[in-house]
Design a protein around this motif. Sequence first.
Motif, short mmCIF file in Angstrom:
data_model
loop_
_atom_site.label_atom_id
_atom_site.label_comp_id
_atom_site.label_asym_id
_atom_site.label_seq_id
_atom_site.Cartn_x
_atom_site.Cartn_y
_atom_site.Cartn_z
N UNK A 184 29.10 44.65 39.08
CA UNK A 184 29.41 45.49 37.90
C UNK A 184 30.67 46.31 38.16
N UNK A 185 30.74 46.99 39.31
CA UNK A 185 31.90 47.83 39.61
C UNK A 185 33.17 47.00 39.70
N UNK A 186 33.08 45.84 40.32
CA UNK A 186 34.26 44.98 40.46
C UNK A 186 34.75 44.52 39.08
N UNK A 187 33.83 44.05 38.26
CA UNK A 187 34.21 43.60 36.91
C UNK A 187 34.76 44.78 36.11
N UNK A 189 36.28 47.51 37.28
CA UNK A 189 37.62 47.85 37.75
C UNK A 189 38.65 46.78 37.39
N UNK A 190 38.20 45.54 37.31
CA UNK A 190 39.10 44.45 36.96
C UNK A 190 39.55 44.55 35.49
N UNK A 191 38.60 44.83 34.60
CA UNK A 191 38.92 44.84 33.17
C UNK A 191 39.36 46.19 32.63
N UNK A 192 38.97 47.29 33.25
CA UNK A 192 39.34 48.62 32.75
C UNK A 192 40.39 49.25 33.66
N UNK A 193 41.61 48.73 33.56
CA UNK A 193 42.71 49.29 34.36
C UNK A 193 43.51 50.25 33.53
#
Length: 193
Positions: A184-187, A189-193
């Motif tokens: 969840x955190x990785x996704x 951070x990936x999409x909400x930059x």
Amino acid sequence: MDLTQGTTEEKIGRAKKMMLWFGIASMVMMFAGLTSAYVVSKSRPDWITDFQLPASLYWSTLVIVISSLTFILAKKSIAEGNRKNATFSLLATLGLGIAFVILQLEGFSEIISSGYYFTGSESTVTTSFIYVLVLAHLAHLAAGLIVLLVVIYNHFKQHYKPGQMLGIELGATFWHFLDVLWVYLFVFLYFFR
């Protein structure tokens, strides 16, 4: 076996599972609050929009997903009475958990070498949020590694067998939660930059 003893053991097992789920719910609320603050902070003028996640964080995501699979195999092996496979799978899970931590620390190093600092005068709100999210997850993963070591110890002491698997079930639930939390955190951070 006394009928009242079996009932008492079942109640204790249910209570332990409920306590674990309450702990998981509190961790979910903590990370929901952190990620909500991250989203709200994105509107700041000093927010970094071109930040790229380091490659080691991608690899660490793969490693932790595989570690959940090895934990599933360990639990299945114990349920089938196959101690040898269970031992291999539990030790593989431990190795993968340690590899995850190493890859996360390498990711921190890559971020810093790219000129992004987590604290101090050269830090930004963006990198400070990433630091807090990843470090909070690593703290929980440290607890997960301790739980895993307890599970491995109990496995070697032959506490788990078909029909007597509460400890490994609790350990597996917590480990899988940590896996899902990191994905969840990785996704996020990936999409909400």
